[in-house]
Design a protein around this motif. Structure first.
Motif, PDB file in Angstrom:
ATOM      1  N   GLN A   7      17.750  11.903 -67.785  1.00  0.00           N
ATOM      2  CA  GLN A   7      19.138  11.960 -67.357  1.00  0.00           C
ATOM      3  C   GLN A   7      19.958  11.023 -68.222  1.00  0.00           C
ATOM      4  O   GLN A   7      19.475   9.972 -68.651  1.00  0.00           O
ATOM      5  N   ALA A   8      21.169  11.431 -68.469  1.00  0.00           N
ATOM      6  CA  ALA A   8      22.071  10.559 -69.213  1.00  0.00           C
ATOM      7  C   ALA A   8      22.353   9.335 -68.344  1.00  0.00           C
ATOM      8  O   ALA A   8      22.406   9.437 -67.124  1.00  0.00           O
ATOM      9  N   PRO A   9      22.513   8.176 -68.970  1.00  0.00           N
ATOM     10  CA  PRO A   9      22.805   6.976 -68.179  1.00  0.00           C
ATOM     11  C   PRO A   9      24.142   7.132 -67.462  1.00  0.00           C
ATOM     12  O   PRO A   9      25.056   7.792 -67.962  1.00  0.00           O
ATOM     13  N   ALA A  10      24.227   6.536 -66.292  1.00  0.00           N
ATOM     14  CA  ALA A  10      25.479   6.577 -65.535  1.00  0.00           C
ATOM     15  C   ALA A  10      26.577   5.889 -66.338  1.00  0.00           C
ATOM     16  O   ALA A  10      26.320   4.943 -67.089  1.00  0.00           O
ATOM     17  N   GLN A  11      27.786   6.369 -66.188  1.00  0.00           N
ATOM     18  CA  GLN A  11      28.920   5.767 -66.887  1.00  0.00           C
ATOM     19  C   GLN A  11      29.184   4.372 -66.320  1.00  0.00           C
ATOM     20  O   GLN A  11      29.038   4.133 -65.122  1.00  0.00           O
ATOM     21  N   THR A  12      29.586   3.484 -67.167  1.00  0.00           N
ATOM     22  CA  THR A  12      29.906   2.127 -66.722  1.00  0.00           C
ATOM     23  C   THR A  12      31.292   2.108 -66.087  1.00  0.00           C
ATOM     24  O   THR A  12      32.100   3.036 -66.282  1.00  0.00           O
ATOM     25  N   ASP A  13      31.594   1.044 -65.369  1.00  0.00           N
ATOM     26  CA  ASP A  13      32.932   0.897 -64.793  1.00  0.00           C
ATOM     27  C   ASP A  13      33.992   0.882 -65.888  1.00  0.00           C
ATOM     28  O   ASP A  13      35.067   1.450 -65.728  1.00  0.00           O
ATOM     29  N   ALA A  14      33.672   0.260 -67.017  1.00  0.00           N
ATOM     30  CA  ALA A  14      34.630   0.216 -68.123  1.00  0.00           C
ATOM     31  C   ALA A  14      34.905   1.620 -68.657  1.00  0.00           C
ATOM     32  O   ALA A  14      36.059   1.964 -68.952  1.00  0.00           O
ATOM     33  N   ASP A  15      33.848   2.446 -68.781  1.00  0.00           N
ATOM     34  CA  ASP A  15      34.029   3.829 -69.233  1.00  0.00           C
ATOM     35  C   ASP A  15      34.908   4.601 -68.252  1.00  0.00           C
ATOM     36  O   ASP A  15      35.809   5.345 -68.656  1.00  0.00           O
ATOM     37  N   ASP A  17      37.076   3.380 -66.101  1.00  0.00           N
ATOM     38  CA  ASP A  17      38.448   2.857 -66.152  1.00  0.00           C
ATOM     39  C   ASP A  17      39.212   3.423 -67.341  1.00  0.00           C
ATOM     40  O   ASP A  17      40.393   3.777 -67.222  1.00  0.00           O
ATOM     41  N   MET A  18      38.548   3.521 -68.493  1.00  0.00           N
ATOM     42  CA  MET A  18      39.202   4.089 -69.681  1.00  0.00           C
ATOM     43  C   MET A  18      39.528   5.562 -69.465  1.00  0.00           C
ATOM     44  O   MET A  18      40.591   6.040 -69.868  1.00  0.00           O
ATOM     45  N   ALA A  19      38.623   6.285 -68.815  1.00  0.00           N
ATOM     46  CA  ALA A  19      38.862   7.700 -68.531  1.00  0.00           C
ATOM     47  C   ALA A  19      40.051   7.867 -67.593  1.00  0.00           C
ATOM     48  O   ALA A  19      40.884   8.764 -67.779  1.00  0.00           O
ATOM     49  N   VAL A  20      40.154   7.012 -66.599  1.00  0.00           N
ATOM     50  CA  VAL A  20      41.285   7.071 -65.666  1.00  0.00           C
ATOM     51  C   VAL A  20      42.595   6.828 -66.409  1.00  0.00           C
ATOM     52  O   VAL A  20      43.591   7.526 -66.186  1.00  0.00           O
ATOM     53  N   GLU A  21      42.603   5.857 -67.313  1.00  0.00           N
ATOM     54  CA  GLU A  21      43.817   5.583 -68.093  1.00  0.00           C
ATOM     55  C   GLU A  21      44.192   6.780 -68.963  1.00  0.00           C
ATOM     56  O   GLU A  21      45.366   7.125 -69.101  1.00  0.00           O
ATOM     57  N   MET A  22      43.196   7.437 -69.536  1.00  0.00           N
ATOM     58  CA  MET A  22      43.459   8.621 -70.347  1.00  0.00           C
ATOM     59  C   MET A  22      44.067   9.730 -69.483  1.00  0.00           C
ATOM     60  O   MET A  22      45.022  10.395 -69.884  1.00  0.00           O
ATOM     61  N   LEU A  23      43.507   9.915 -68.293  1.00  0.00           N
ATOM     62  CA  LEU A  23      44.044  10.939 -67.399  1.00  0.00           C
ATOM     63  C   LEU A  23      45.457  10.597 -66.949  1.00  0.00           C
ATOM     64  O   LEU A  23      46.294  11.494 -66.786  1.00  0.00           O
ATOM     65  N   ARG A  24      45.742   9.319 -66.775  1.00  0.00           N
ATOM     66  CA  ARG A  24      47.113   8.913 -66.434  1.00  0.00           C
ATOM     67  C   ARG A  24      48.083   9.288 -67.551  1.00  0.00           C
ATOM     68  O   ARG A  24      49.209   9.698 -67.286  1.00  0.00           O
ATOM     69  N   LEU A  25      47.650   9.126 -68.798  1.00  0.00           N
ATOM     70  CA  LEU A  25      48.506   9.524 -69.916  1.00  0.00           C
ATOM     71  C   LEU A  25      48.766  11.026 -69.903  1.00  0.00           C
ATOM     72  O   LEU A  25      49.862  11.481 -70.241  1.00  0.00           O
TER      73      LEU A  25
END
Length: 113
Positions: A7-15, A17-25
């Motif tokens: 299995q792919a490793p779980a995403q980190t909180d930092a990952d 958070d960055m994804a959320v910021e991208m979606l906000r944009l």
């Protein structure tokens, strides 16, 4: 004994958070429209503003946010700055979100035709 699929490793909180910021944009009509226009290649600020029917200063502000979020790259030719999507993942993200929106609006979405 059967081997377990890796299995792919779980995403980190930092990952995340960055994804959320991208979606906000992306959660802005004008910025999403800009990225959609840039699907076919690079465009100048004036061309983008003209095609969207928006004032150049406002479009420039949106482009600055997209650039800060690293969703677009620029190229300068004299005094003209051209914008393009940063990479194929931005293109896929924009296409997928717009196609998902079609699924909400249509029983048979146009992109399935």
């Amino acid at each position: 004994m059967t081997a377990q699929p890796s299995q792919a490793p779980a995403q980190t909180d930092a990952d995340l958070d960055m994804a959320v910021e991208m979606l906000r944009l992306l959660a802005d009509h004008t910025r999403l429209a800009i990225l959609d226009l840039l699907r076919d290649g690079e465009l100048s600020v004036g061309t983008i503003a003209n095609q969207l029917g928006r004032p150049v200063p406002g479009v420039s502000q949106h482009l600055a946010k997209l650039r800060t979020g690293r969703l677009v790259h620029t190229r300068r030719d004299g005094v003209t700055v051209y914008y393009r999507q940063a990479n194929e993942h931005v293109d896929a993200l924009v296409r997928n979100v717009l196609q998902q929106a079609e699924h909400l609006r249509f029983e048979n979405p146009p992109h399935h035709a």
